[in-house]
Design an enzyme around this catalytic site. Structure first.
Site, PDB file in Angstrom:
ATOM      1  N   TYR A 172      77.679 132.780 -17.501  1.00 31.63           N
ATOM      2  CA  TYR A 172      77.104 133.633 -16.417  1.00 31.63           C
ATOM      3  C   TYR A 172      78.267 134.056 -15.437  1.00 31.63           C
ATOM      4  CZ  TYR A 172      74.182 135.175 -12.476  1.00 31.63           C
ATOM      5  OH  TYR A 172      73.570 135.940 -11.478  1.00 31.63           O
ATOM      6  N   TYR A 182      74.220 130.033  -6.746  1.00 35.29           N
ATOM      7  CA  TYR A 182      74.648 129.227  -8.032  1.00 35.29           C
ATOM      8  C   TYR A 182      75.410 128.125  -7.952  1.00 35.29           C
ATOM      9  CZ  TYR A 182      74.774 129.472 -13.269  1.00 35.29           C
ATOM     10  OH  TYR A 182      74.541 129.097 -14.611  1.00 35.29           O
TER      11      TYR A 182
END
Ligand code: NAI
Length: 286
Positions: A172, A182
Site C-alpha cells: 500500500y 494507516y
C-alpha cells in the site's frame, strides 16, 4: 496452463486474496489457499454451505474450485516458536500443522510442488493509533505479521517452487507517502515489504529463477480494511483525485496478479506494480 498456486490470506470472498485466486483459476491454475487459523472454521463452513457460490463464478460460467484449504498462522515459523497460550487456545487446538514450515511440508507432501506463491495478508494490532502512539510490541507485531511473514513464506516454499515460478505480495502506498490513519507501524511494515521485494527478487532469482513482485493496490472495502476504519474516505478520495475516476474492483488487482504470475511478465522482478487507478501518480488533490 496446469500451474499450481498457493495463496496465503484468504478467509472470505471480499479481499484481494480471493480475487487473485479467481483470476489465477480463470487462467487455468489449480488453487490452494492458506487461511488464518481463527478464521478457518467460518471460512470452510461458508464454503461448504455454498455461501460463496455466487462469487465463485468464473468468466466461463464454471465455479472456482479450491483444491485444498490449509490452516495457517504466518506469525509462527515452526512449532518451537508457538507459545503455550496459543497451543492451548481453543481456536487453535482444533487444527494442526499451521505454522509456516508445517504448511510448506504439507503442501509438499500433498502436491510435490507449486508454481505461484501469493502473500495477501497483513495485521497490525495498533493500526488505528498514530505512529507516535504506537507501542514497541504493536510495531513489531505489525512487522511480524505483515512483512516477516512474507520472508518466512517464501523461504519455506522456495524449495517447492519450480524454476520460472512467481511470487507476489500486496502493498500500500502508505509505505512511501504520508497516509494519516494507516498507523500502528503498518506504513513501516509496507516499506519493509517493498524493500524486501527487491532483495528477495535478487536472492530467489539467482538461487531458484523465481520472480518476486509486489502489487501496490488502491483501496478496497475488505474485512481488514474495514477494521482500519477509514476505508470509505480513502475510496472517496481516490474517486475524486485519481486519473481514472472509478471504484477499484478486486478483480483488477486479481488480473494484474495473474499477469505477473504468467510468462507474459517473464522479465519483471523486484518491482512494485501500482494497481490503483493511477492515484500514486498524482502530486496534489484536485
Ligand atoms: P483481507 O481481510 O481479505 O485479507 C487479509 C487476510 O490476512 C485475512 O484473511 C486474515 O485472516 C489474514 N491474516 C491476518 N493475520 C494472519 C496471520 N498471522 N496468518 C495468516 N493469515 C493472516 O483484506 P485485504 O485488504 O484483501 O488484504 C490483503 C492484502 O492486501 C494485505 O496485505 C493488505 O495490506 C493489502 N492491501 C489492501 C488494501 C485495501 O484497501 N484493502 C490496499 C492495499 C493493500
Amino acid at each position: 496452463k496446469g500451474k499450481r498456486a498457493f495463496i496465503a490470506g484468504v478467509a472470505d470472498d471480499n479481499g484481494y486474496g480471493w480475487a487473485i485466486a479467481k483470476s489465477l483459476a480463470a487462467a487455468g491454475a489449480e488453487i490452494l489457499v492458506g487461511t488464518w487459523v481463527p478464521a478457518l472454521n467460518i471460512f470452510e463452513t461458508s464454503l461448504r454451505r455454498g455461501k460463496f457460490d455466487e462469487s465463485r463464478i468464473l468468466p466461463d460460467g464454471s465455479l472456482m474450485e479450491i483444491t485444498k484449504v490449509y490452516p495457517l498462522d504466518a506469525v509462527f515459523d515452526n512449532l518451537d516458536a508457538v507459545p503455550e497460550d496459543i497451543k492451548t487456545n481453543k481456536r487453535y487446538a482444533g487444527s494442526s500443522n499451521w505454522t509456516v514450515q508445517e504448511v510448506a511440508e504439507s503442501v509438499k507432501q500433498d502436491f510435490g510442488s507449486i508454481d505461484i506463491l501469493v502473500h495477501s495478508l497483513a495485521n497490525g494490532p495498533e493500526v488505528s493509533k498514530p505512529l507516535l502512539e504506537t507501542s514497541r510490541n504493536g510495531y513489531l507485531a505489525a512487522l511480524s505479521a505483515s512483512s516477516y511473514s512474507y520472508v518466512s513464506l517464501l523461504k519455506h516454499f522456495l524449495p517447492l517452487m519450480k524454476p520460472g515460478g512467481s511470487s507476489i505480495s500486496l502493498t500500500y502506498i502508505a509505505s512511501e507517502r504520508i497516509i494519516p490513519g494507516y498507523g500502528g507501524g503498518m506504513s513501516s511494515a509496507k516499506a519493509a515489504l517493498e524493500s524486501d521485494t527487491r532483495v528477495l527478487a535478487f536472492e530467489a532469482g539467482r538461487k531458484n529463477k523465481i520472480r518476486v513482485n509486489t502489487i501496490s493496490a488502491g483501496p478496497l472495502r475488505s474485512r481488514a480494511a474495514k477494521a482500519i476504519g477509514f476505508i470509505d474516505t480513502m475510496i472517496e478520495y481516490s474517486m475524486a483525485n485519481a486519473p481514472l475516476q472509478k471504484e477499484l474492483s478486486a478483480d483488477e488487482v486479481g488480473n494484474a496478479a495473474a499477469f505477473l504470475a504468467s510468462p507474459l511478465a517473464s522479465a519483471i522482478t523486484g518491482a512494485v506494480i501500482y494497481v490503483d487507478n493511477g492515484l500514486n501518480a498524482m502530486g496534489v488533490g484536485v
